[in-house]
Design a protein around this motif. Structure first.
Motif, PDB file in Angstrom:
ATOM      1  N   ILE A  80       0.845  -1.206   0.000  1.00 19.04           N
ATOM      2  CA  ILE A  80       0.000   0.000   0.000  1.00 19.04           C
ATOM      3  C   ILE A  80       0.871   1.244   0.000  1.00 19.04           C
ATOM      4  CG2 ILE A  80      -1.843   1.241   1.203  1.00 19.04           C
ATOM      5  CD1 ILE A  80      -2.790  -1.409   2.380  1.00 19.04           C
ATOM      6  N   MET A  81       0.743   2.035  -1.067  1.00 18.22           N
ATOM      7  CA  MET A  81       1.538   3.263  -1.151  1.00 18.22           C
ATOM      8  C   MET A  81       0.794   4.407  -0.469  1.00 18.22           C
ATOM      9  SD  MET A  81       3.379   5.143  -4.334  1.00 18.22           S
ATOM     10  CE  MET A  81       2.047   6.043  -5.132  1.00 18.22           C
ATOM     11  N   ILE A  82       1.477   5.041   0.471  1.00 17.15           N
ATOM     12  CA  ILE A  82       0.895   6.178   1.175  1.00 17.15           C
ATOM     13  C   ILE A  82       1.874   7.343   1.068  1.00 17.15           C
ATOM     14  CG2 ILE A  82      -0.654   5.005   2.780  1.00 17.15           C
ATOM     15  CD1 ILE A  82       1.515   4.463   4.626  1.00 17.15           C
ATOM     16  N   SER A  83       1.487   8.504   1.598  1.00  8.36           N
ATOM     17  CA  SER A  83       2.407   9.652   1.516  1.00  8.36           C
ATOM     18  C   SER A  83       2.659  10.186   2.920  1.00  8.36           C
ATOM     19  CB  SER A  83       1.802  10.737   0.649  1.00  8.36           C
ATOM     20  OG  SER A  83       0.911  11.510   1.430  1.00  8.36           O
ATOM     21  N   ASP A  84       3.617  11.104   3.037  1.00  9.79           N
ATOM     22  CA  ASP A  84       3.884  11.717   4.349  1.00  9.79           C
ATOM     23  C   ASP A  84       2.633  12.356   4.939  1.00  9.79           C
ATOM     24  OD1 ASP A  84       6.451  11.009   4.551  1.00  9.79           O
ATOM     25  OD2 ASP A  84       7.291  12.888   3.794  1.00  9.79           O
ATOM     26  N   LYS A  85       1.706  12.750   4.067  1.00  8.58           N
ATOM     27  CA  LYS A  85       0.499  13.447   4.531  1.00  8.58           C
ATOM     28  C   LYS A  85      -0.505  12.495   5.185  1.00  8.58           C
ATOM     29  CE  LYS A  85       1.094  17.589   2.392  1.00  8.58           C
ATOM     30  NZ  LYS A  85       1.135  18.878   3.041  1.00  8.58           N
ATOM     31  N   ASN A  86      -0.548  11.234   4.728  1.00 10.03           N
ATOM     32  CA  ASN A  86      -1.592  10.346   5.271  1.00 10.03           C
ATOM     33  C   ASN A  86      -1.033   9.040   5.845  1.00 10.03           C
ATOM     34  OD1 ASN A  86      -1.004   8.709   3.066  1.00 10.03           O
ATOM     35  ND2 ASN A  86      -2.854   9.220   1.931  1.00 10.03           N
ATOM     36  N   ASN A  87       0.285   9.008   6.018  1.00 16.79           N
ATOM     37  CA  ASN A  87       0.972   7.803   6.453  1.00 16.79           C
ATOM     38  C   ASN A  87       0.401   7.216   7.750  1.00 16.79           C
ATOM     39  OD1 ASN A  87       2.814   5.961   7.310  1.00 16.79           O
ATOM     40  ND2 ASN A  87       4.625   7.189   6.891  1.00 16.79           N
ATOM     41  N   ALA A  88       0.542   7.985   8.850  1.00 14.57           N
ATOM     42  CA  ALA A  88       0.131   7.466  10.156  1.00 14.57           C
ATOM     43  C   ALA A  88      -1.361   7.169  10.181  1.00 14.57           C
ATOM     44  CB  ALA A  88       0.496   8.473  11.226  1.00 14.57           C
ATOM     45  N   ASP A  89      -2.172   8.066   9.610  1.00 14.50           N
ATOM     46  CA  ASP A  89      -3.627   7.870   9.625  1.00 14.50           C
ATOM     47  C   ASP A  89      -4.025   6.579   8.913  1.00 14.50           C
ATOM     48  OD1 ASP A  89      -4.197  10.162  10.982  1.00 14.50           O
ATOM     49  OD2 ASP A  89      -4.684  11.356   9.206  1.00 14.50           O
ATOM     50  N   THR A  90      -3.350   6.278   7.793  1.00 13.58           N
ATOM     51  CA  THR A  90      -3.726   5.081   7.025  1.00 13.58           C
ATOM     52  C   THR A  90      -3.333   3.807   7.781  1.00 13.58           C
ATOM     53  OG1 THR A  90      -3.342   6.334   4.997  1.00 13.58           O
ATOM     54  CG2 THR A  90      -3.525   3.956   4.763  1.00 13.58           C
ATOM     55  N   VAL A  91      -2.103   3.790   8.288  1.00 12.39           N
ATOM     56  CA  VAL A  91      -1.639   2.591   8.996  1.00 12.39           C
ATOM     57  C   VAL A  91      -2.513   2.353  10.234  1.00 12.39           C
ATOM     58  CG1 VAL A  91       0.327   1.555  10.202  1.00 12.39           C
ATOM     59  CG2 VAL A  91       0.721   2.880   8.115  1.00 12.39           C
ATOM     60  N   ASP A  92      -2.780   3.427  10.994  1.00 10.32           N
ATOM     61  CA  ASP A  92      -3.620   3.283  12.202  1.00 10.32           C
ATOM     62  C   ASP A  92      -5.005   2.763  11.843  1.00 10.32           C
ATOM     63  OD1 ASP A  92      -1.597   4.317  13.625  1.00 10.32           O
ATOM     64  OD2 ASP A  92      -2.504   6.283  13.999  1.00 10.32           O
ATOM     65  N   PHE A  93      -5.540   3.277  10.733  1.00 14.62           N
ATOM     66  CA  PHE A  93      -6.890   2.892  10.337  1.00 14.62           C
ATOM     67  C   PHE A  93      -6.962   1.389  10.050  1.00 14.62           C
ATOM     68  CE2 PHE A  93     -10.359   2.389   7.282  1.00 14.62           C
ATOM     69  CZ  PHE A  93     -11.382   3.024   7.960  1.00 14.62           C
ATOM     70  N   PHE A  94      -5.979   0.886   9.311  1.00 15.34           N
ATOM     71  CA  PHE A  94      -5.966  -0.556   9.017  1.00 15.34           C
ATOM     72  C   PHE A  94      -5.819  -1.376  10.292  1.00 15.34           C
ATOM     73  CE2 PHE A  94      -5.540   0.353   4.512  1.00 15.34           C
ATOM     74  CZ  PHE A  94      -6.176  -0.731   3.942  1.00 15.34           C
ATOM     75  N   GLU A  95      -4.920  -0.911  11.191  1.00 14.50           N
ATOM     76  CA  GLU A  95      -4.716  -1.668  12.440  1.00 14.50           C
ATOM     77  C   GLU A  95      -5.992  -1.694  13.267  1.00 14.50           C
ATOM     78  OE1 GLU A  95      -1.260  -0.140  14.467  1.00 14.50           O
ATOM     79  OE2 GLU A  95       0.046  -1.084  12.974  1.00 14.50           O
ATOM     80  N   LYS A  96      -6.598  -0.513  13.393  1.00 18.03           N
ATOM     81  CA  LYS A  96      -7.810  -0.394  14.213  1.00 18.03           C
ATOM     82  C   LYS A  96      -8.914  -1.318  13.695  1.00 18.03           C
ATOM     83  CE  LYS A  96     -11.142   3.130  15.333  1.00 18.03           C
ATOM     84  NZ  LYS A  96     -11.646   4.279  14.624  1.00 18.03           N
ATOM     85  N   HIS A  97      -8.952  -1.520  12.385  1.00 16.90           N
ATOM     86  CA  HIS A  97     -10.020  -2.355  11.817  1.00 16.90           C
ATOM     87  C   HIS A  97      -9.547  -3.769  11.504  1.00 16.90           C
ATOM     88  CE1 HIS A  97     -13.062   0.797  11.563  1.00 16.90           C
ATOM     89  NE2 HIS A  97     -12.040   1.601  11.321  1.00 16.90           N
ATOM     90  N   ASP A  98      -8.418  -4.126  12.127  1.00 15.06           N
ATOM     91  CA  ASP A  98      -7.920  -5.490  11.978  1.00 15.06           C
ATOM     92  C   ASP A  98      -7.759  -5.890  10.509  1.00 15.06           C
ATOM     93  OD1 ASP A  98      -6.878  -7.508  13.292  1.00 15.06           O
ATOM     94  OD2 ASP A  98      -8.753  -8.449  13.949  1.00 15.06           O
TER      95      ASP A  98
END
Ligand code: UTP
Length: 408
Positions: free
Chosen positions: A146-164
């Motif tokens: 999954i390609m993300i950017s500095d702008k949405n990096n943490a939010d995207t990773v956290d979102f996937f983790e939170k939703h298993d």
């Protein structure tokens, strides 16, 4: 880099406005700004003087697609080959999720948008659900980068983790970060986003393979025996990725890539068209296509330039590696760019006020010898979410999800 070094570098490129608030910054902010200046790619600035540097100049000819009826006729044969490749772990996918989704006006990663009505149903979840359909048939999940950017990096990773990971095998999911480029005003002056921060934005989805390589994942793909890699956009909620028929048809075609295409619904539909340019696969954007090309018909009255791309491709890994030696152009696009003005006030423009530099994934296609256009059924596989309402919107995607039996 010292202040004096930075000043002379900026002076050379007429960009000293970036140090306008330097004396108001604390020591940490000062050194962060100097590092940002050190990393700037000033060569991009010259492109603003010649905004059409990427204009296509070759000779075009139409490219027919493998149609839905042919695919249905040969589905069993294609699926057999596709399933075998997937079972042998020869196929991976890359989700391009580094964009900012400005048209949607949602300030979190676009994939974390809830498209459900009576229940939560996120865009990422729709994509994963469809990939799990393939996983069920194969007996395991294919690797998903999954390609993300500095702008949405943490939010995207956290979102996937939170939703298993929405039930996807998390050991098969890897995130990597794309590159950024400065944003400039119409005179080519780089914006400040804050007093001590240069305005940078993701540099388009075209750098996905070099970013994947930089992250060390191309080596991993090869070690894992992967031979085919697909890419797909975050916003098409009906998207089918690496479905066995598409994988099998591409492999059997003997071509270096396959592209999922839809039949244009009108000559003026705003979609890039897959065709040939000097005999090589190429995509002509809706704003580049001439009236003559748009309306050209065969003897049965069918449009000849009739297949639009959906940002869903499957590439042979060795061809992708070869493509690294060819530099694809930067496109210069007008955008609304928030910035700090000379008085230090934050401005959020309502109309485009500057330019961003973007490389586009489809430009890579010109480096391949051949491409199989694979027709998909629009109402079953194409529901992009670009805008809140109207064409390609949350509204239209909801309607199509319902049509496909997805509960909202
Ligand atoms: P779009 O062209 O729709 O751009 O991206 P965007 O930035 O998401 O949206 P707008 O134009 O601001 O509304 C098509 C796909 O390419 C990805 C997006 O995440 C989307 O999946 N993309 C785009 C990147 O991964 N990186 C980028 O720099 C730009």
């Amino acid at each position: 880099m010292t202040y004096n070094d930075a000043y002379s570098l900026l002076e050379k490129h007429s960009q000293t406005q970036l140090l306008r608030f330097y004396n108001e910054l604390d020591e940490t902010e000062k050194s962060a700004l100097l590092s940002q200046i050190e990393e700037l790619d000033f060569s991009l600035l010259a492109l603003t003087k010649n905004r059409n540097n990427y204009k296509k100049s070759g000779t075009f000819s139409p490219l027919g697609a493998m149609t839905v009826s042919e695919i249905e006729r040969r589905r069993e044969e294609f699926e057999k080959v596709g399933l075998a490749a997937l079972k042998d772990n020869k196929v991976a996918a890359v989700l391009l999720a580094g964009g900012q989704g400005t048209r949607l006006g949602f300030d979190k990663p676009k994939g974390s948008f809830n498209i459900g009505i009576n229940r939560e149903l996120y865009i990422f979840e729709c994509l994963i659900n469809n990939m799990l359909d393939v996983a069920k048939r194969v007996g395991g999940c294919f690797p998903l980068y999954i390609m993300i950017s500095d702008k949405n990096n943490a939010d995207t990773v956290d979102f996937f983790e939170k939703h298993d990971y929405f039930g996807y095998d998390s050991s098969k999911i890897h995130f990597f970060v794309q590159e950024m480029a400065p944003s400039v005003d119409f005179d080519g002056k780089i914006f400040l986003e804050d007093k001590g921060k240069i305005s940078l934005s993701p540099n388009g989805n075209g750098g996905w393979f070099s970013s994947l390589k930089k992250a060390g994942y191309v080596e991993k793909l090869k070690e894992d025996g992967v031979e085919w890699v697909s890419i797909f956009a975050v916003d098409n909620v009906l998207q089918r990725v690496n479905d066995p028929a598409f994988v099998g048809a591409t492999i059997l075609s003997g071509k270096e890539c396959g592209a999922k295409v839809i039949r244009k619904n009108a000559p003026d539909e705003r979609i890039g068209v897959l065709c040939l340019e000097d005999g090589k696969p190429s995509i002509v954007e809706y704003y580049e296509i001439t009236d003559d090309m748009k309306n050209l018909k065969d003897e049965n009255g069918n449009l000849l330039y009739s297949f639009g791309v959906t940002l869903n491709y499957l590439f042979r890994l060795d061809a992708l590696e070869r493509s690294l030696s060819v530099s694809t152009p930067y496109h210069i696009v007008e955008k609304k760019i928030p910035y700090i003005n000379e008085k230090g006030e934050k401005i959020a423009p309502k109309t485009p006020n500057g330019l961003k530099f973007e490389r586009l994934a489809f430009d890579i296609i010109r480096t391949f010898d051949g491409c199989l256009p694979f027709e998909i059924v629009r109402s079953y596989e194409f529901a992009p979410v670009k805008n809140p309402t109207g064409i390609d919107s949350v509204e239209s995607a909801r309607e199509l999800l319902r049509l496909n039996g997805v509960e909202l």
